[in-house]
Design a protein around this motif. Structure first.
Motif, PDB file in Angstrom:
ATOM      1  N   ILE A 147      -0.630   9.616   7.106  1.00  0.00           N
ATOM      2  CA  ILE A 147       0.030   8.338   6.824  1.00  0.00           C
ATOM      3  C   ILE A 147       1.450   8.584   6.331  1.00  0.00           C
ATOM      4  N   LYS A 148       1.637   9.622   5.521  1.00  0.00           N
ATOM      5  CA  LYS A 148       2.978   9.948   5.036  1.00  0.00           C
ATOM      6  C   LYS A 148       3.932  10.224   6.191  1.00  0.00           C
ATOM      7  N   ILE A 159       0.837  -1.207   0.000  1.00  0.00           N
ATOM      8  CA  ILE A 159       0.000   0.000   0.000  1.00  0.00           C
ATOM      9  C   ILE A 159       0.874   1.260   0.000  1.00  0.00           C
ATOM     10  N   VAL A 160       1.910   1.254   0.822  1.00  0.00           N
ATOM     11  CA  VAL A 160       2.806   2.408   0.901  1.00  0.00           C
ATOM     12  C   VAL A 160       3.632   2.550  -0.372  1.00  0.00           C
ATOM     13  N   SER A 184       2.262   4.026  -3.594  1.00  0.00           N
ATOM     14  CA  SER A 184       2.163   5.489  -3.570  1.00  0.00           C
ATOM     15  C   SER A 184       3.529   6.148  -3.664  1.00  0.00           C
ATOM     16  N   HIS A 201      -2.107   9.068  -4.014  1.00  0.00           N
ATOM     17  CA  HIS A 201      -1.531   9.871  -2.940  1.00  0.00           C
ATOM     18  C   HIS A 201      -2.089   9.413  -1.593  1.00  0.00           C
ATOM     19  N   LEU A 202      -1.186   9.208  -0.680  1.00  0.00           N
ATOM     20  CA  LEU A 202      -1.590   8.828   0.664  1.00  0.00           C
ATOM     21  C   LEU A 202      -1.947  10.071   1.472  1.00  0.00           C
TER      22      LEU A 202
END
Length: 360
Positions: A130-131, A114-115, A118, A125-126
């Motif tokens: 979360i970033k 998932i990360v 992105s 875009h997260l």
């Protein structure tokens, strides 16, 4: 792009590791339910090695980024553990639910995918929150992989060195020791990464691993094949070979007891069997034992024991259940301690080599 000799050597070792894993997984000679986990371990290590090789030389092709999505550091210590656990499972006290152990790999890999979709592939875009947590996520991954690998080493140690079996599996212990050294070195590198947020090159790890790969190819696998065959042969013998009736001999009760030990307990399958140990079991002196055997068979103690070994080997060669096993593994399981001893005594007893006897 200029690559050093050590980097080329590392790449060759990675390719050899990949080929060796396929040999174990696909070859009829090595393939079985336990060996596949050894094959998977080497395959995953080869994938990790290839990923890190490109990382070390500063290149990140798309295919490598895709291969880097699963968190392999939570899988190869597990397959490594399962290999030793499965090999020893017949002697374990309490079975383990192995499926639960795969959860860290699948759950954390899902988060990593998932990360990465992105941050690396830029597919979406997260959220900002979360970033901000990404660095903490990878810091946690680093720490958890260290703990997970250490646990797998300790668990595998338990099942490799504390088994309720008389079978001496020195090769398996050597394999555990070398594999564990490789994992420990990887743990040290990951610990450095966790403490200083810097990834060290794995060149020296692969230099050490190359020695293990070549040892595994040229010596270990053949010995492991023999060990596996002997274990499977022993299992078949325990289930399928019936105890043969022993003729009574009132004049020689000690000789009668010796025959029972040979035909029912198969003491001659012990390669370390000696005249002294047999005499002790019979409650007589070793000299008296030799005299009893000489009076009843006109041959020496060692020839008498070897004749029983050859007798069992002949029966197993004739039995289709043992066709898939090598002659040497049969000979070793029946008590001979070397290939030379097996072939020499078999030909002495039958006038044929084991291969000639099987071909008949």
């Amino acid at each position: 792009m200029k690559t050093s000799f050590l980097e080329i050597f590392t790449l060759i070792t990675i390719l050899h590791c990949f080929i060796l894993s396929l040999v174990i997984l696909l070859s009829k000679f090595f393939r079985n339910a336990n060996n596949k986990y050894l094959g998977f371990t080497l395959l995953i290590i080869a994938i990790v090695g290839l990923n890190n090789w490109f990382w070390d030389i500063g290149i990140n092709p798309t295919i490598i980024n895709i291969m880097d999505l699963p968190l392999w550091q939570f899988l190869y210590p597990l397959t490594y553990f399962i290999f030793f656990y499965k090999t020893s499972s017949a002697f374990s006290i309490k079975p383990i639910n192995l499926k639960i152990l795969f959860l860290p790999f699948f759950i954390l890999s899902l988060f990593n995918i998932i990360v990465s979709l992105s941050t690396i592939f830029h597919l979406y875009h997260l959220p900002e929150i979360i970033k901000n947590a990404i660095s903490l996520f990878y810091k946690s991954i680093s720490f958890l992989s260290i703990v997970f690998s250490i646990c797998m080493i300790l668990f595998s140690y338990k099942y490799t060195f504390f088994k309720n079996t008389k079978l001496s599996e020195k090769w398996l212990k050597y394999l555990w020791f070398i594999f564990s050294l490789i994992l420990l070195y990887g743990i040290l590198l990951e610990t450095y990464r966790f403490l200083y947020s810097e990834k060290l090159p794995l060149t020296y790890l692969w230099t050490f691993l190359s020695v293990f790969i070549y040892w595994l190819i040229y010596k270990g696998l053949y010995q492991f094949k023999l060990s596996n065959d002997q274990y499977e042969i022993r299992t078949i013998l325990e289930k399928s070979i019936n105890k043969s009736p022993v003729s009574e001999s009132k004049e020689n009760p000690h000789f009668q007891k010796l025959i029972i030990l040979l035909e029912e307990q198969k003491i001659h399958h012990n390669p370390n069997l000696s005249r002294d140990t047999v005499a002790e079991q019979l409650g007589i002196s070793s000299g008296h034992l030799s005299q009893i055997i000489k009076n009843n068979t006109s041959i020496s103690f060692s020839d008498f024991i070897n004749s029983y070994r050859v007798k069992d080997i002949k029966e197993m060669i004739k039995n289709p259940m043992f066709n898939k096993y090598s002659l040497l593994s049969i000979g070793l399981e029946c008590g001979f301690n070397s290939k030379t001893s097996f072939y020499t005594n078999f030909k002495k007893e039958t006038g044929l080599t084991p291969s000639e006897f099987r071909n008949q």
